[in-house]
Design an enzyme around this catalytic site. Sequence first.
Site, short mmCIF file in Angstrom:
data_model
loop_
_atom_site.label_atom_id
_atom_site.label_comp_id
_atom_site.label_asym_id
_atom_site.label_seq_id
_atom_site.Cartn_x
_atom_site.Cartn_y
_atom_site.Cartn_z
N CYS A 399 0.83 -1.20 0.00
CA CYS A 399 0.00 0.00 0.00
C CYS A 399 0.87 1.26 0.00
CB CYS A 399 -0.96 -0.03 1.18
SG CYS A 399 -2.33 1.15 1.07
N HIS A 526 -3.55 -5.32 0.04
CA HIS A 526 -3.08 -5.87 1.32
C HIS A 526 -3.20 -7.40 1.29
CE1 HIS A 526 -2.71 -2.12 3.75
NE2 HIS A 526 -3.58 -1.68 2.85
N GLU A 528 -1.86 -9.59 3.02
CA GLU A 528 -1.82 -10.25 4.33
C GLU A 528 -3.20 -10.65 4.83
OE1 GLU A 528 -1.68 -5.74 5.17
OE2 GLU A 528 -0.81 -7.15 3.73
#
Length: 586
Positions: A399, A526, A528
């Site tokens: 990001c 993102h 994750e």
Amino acid sequence: MKYILVTGGVISGIGKGIIASSIGTILKSCGLRVTAIKIDPYINIDAGTFSPYEHGEVFVLNDGGEVDLDLGNYERFLDINLYKDNNITTGKIYQHVINKERRGDYLGKTVQVVPHITDAIQDWVMNQAKVSVDGNKEDPQICVIELGGTIGDIEGMAFVEAFRQFQFKAKRENFYNIHVSLVPQPSATGEQKTKPTQNSVRALRGLGLSPDLIVCRSSTPIEMAVKEKISMFCHVNPEQVICIHDVSSIYRVPLLLEEQGVVKYFQERLDLPINDCSNNLLFKWKTMADRYERLQKICSIALVGKYTKLRDCYASVFKALEHSALAINHKLNLMYIDSIDLEPVTKAEDPVKFHEAWQKLCLADGILVPGGFGIRGTLGKLQAISWARTKKIPFLGICLGMQLAVIEFARNCLNLKDANSTEFDPNTPVPLVIDMPEHNPGDLGGTMRLGLRRTVFTTENSILKKLYGDVPYIEERHRHRYEVNPNLINQFENKDLCFVGEDVDGKRMEIIELTGHPYFIGVQFHPEFSSRPMKPSPPYLGLLLAATGTLNTHLQQMSKLSYSDIYSDASDDSFSEAKFAELDIN
């Protein structure tokens, strides 16, 4: 539908989320379909505008919901995709009831906490519990509900009362209450104390709920005499008191619960359709837990961020790195570096802290710059990115980390010294990162580009494309207000920094890669949030592979192996085909 309510006592942060997730994992291993709901008794509508230091990271769901990080635990443990309505807050409930009152739905009645708020809570739970979350479109059979905070908190009283009523509506054979409590062990005496648990259960029973299972959190396994004492004073059988002591990894928690016979008790108490628990899901968890404890090779990753004082601010980032490290048989050594400590201002004010931060950065096998907001600490992040680029250290920017990587390259390689983001300097002469057109600058809540979005690869020669399995496009979760300025992309033509991924319209730059570098990748999304223990996120896996010098070997094996659910059980980091163990969790 069966409902399992998980409450907590004595202190918050006791591990209710992990225990609730572990309960769901055990039940899923028995072939049952499980969903989860997290209740947060704060008045905020969602977690979107929280400071990271208040509640840790904001977890983003597929539908764009900004929710409590505990929902990340549910998704990772159960391998499901939840929705924003799986996170209930006091603010959402009151907003829902007030909107109904304004529409005249209550026909002029006086709107009160009981019955209107409590009824709204019950209706919300029953409706959301029916929503499929595992992709097969079948209704869940069990809903695990975590009530945030502790019993006795004034904020949670309406929810406790709602569930007091709900236990009769659902009927006893469909409702189950697990109470998680602390059993402290003062160092002065070394004796495990039961009084806090007794008081907590007494408070719970006084509010109309009786625990079916008491989970005792302790630093060491509780003694049988302590268990019998809790049983006697808390009005439960000894087998209804179980212990979850501190363990080496959270992967041990489902195994601890299963070893203490919770499956049999669930089956009898809730009349669950469990015939055979031979599903190999728990076996895989045991494999992970055993491997975690025997890892010897270490991979050091420097996380350069702004919110490093509270580890929960980067909870999903840590988990994604851990999943990847575990998959390649390495122990993760994550070094948190406050980005401002890398800046000249820290060198002037605190030289020791400055040199310690730079020493960590220099020792790292890989560097990660995660997302964030605001100008504070951005100079330190830019310096870390420059270090990774020039020293050819594996790098991953998430990001804001990607945006800063583009700015750093423009300043130092394209001679665009004034390149900047309008977030930091609205009047910058070279607005390389700009506010997205749809962003409303008036409000902060719910104004970002959120949720699952498609990213299309624009080249075949991409490391990340290969890591994703050579697919033409991917779908990952986003959370950002700013983007790389598409009008300045032509400045990078025929340069080493390539934009290899774009949105479906070809207007937003989503992925960057630096040619001639072992691993220099930035992503606007993102990844994750989509990482799972048995399905590590490709960008994070690539970082760990590059940091351990095994990326090229792995990419060569990709043509022979199915990427999804690859899980090595080898004792070293060799990637020969014979040493891969396929762990399909479906």
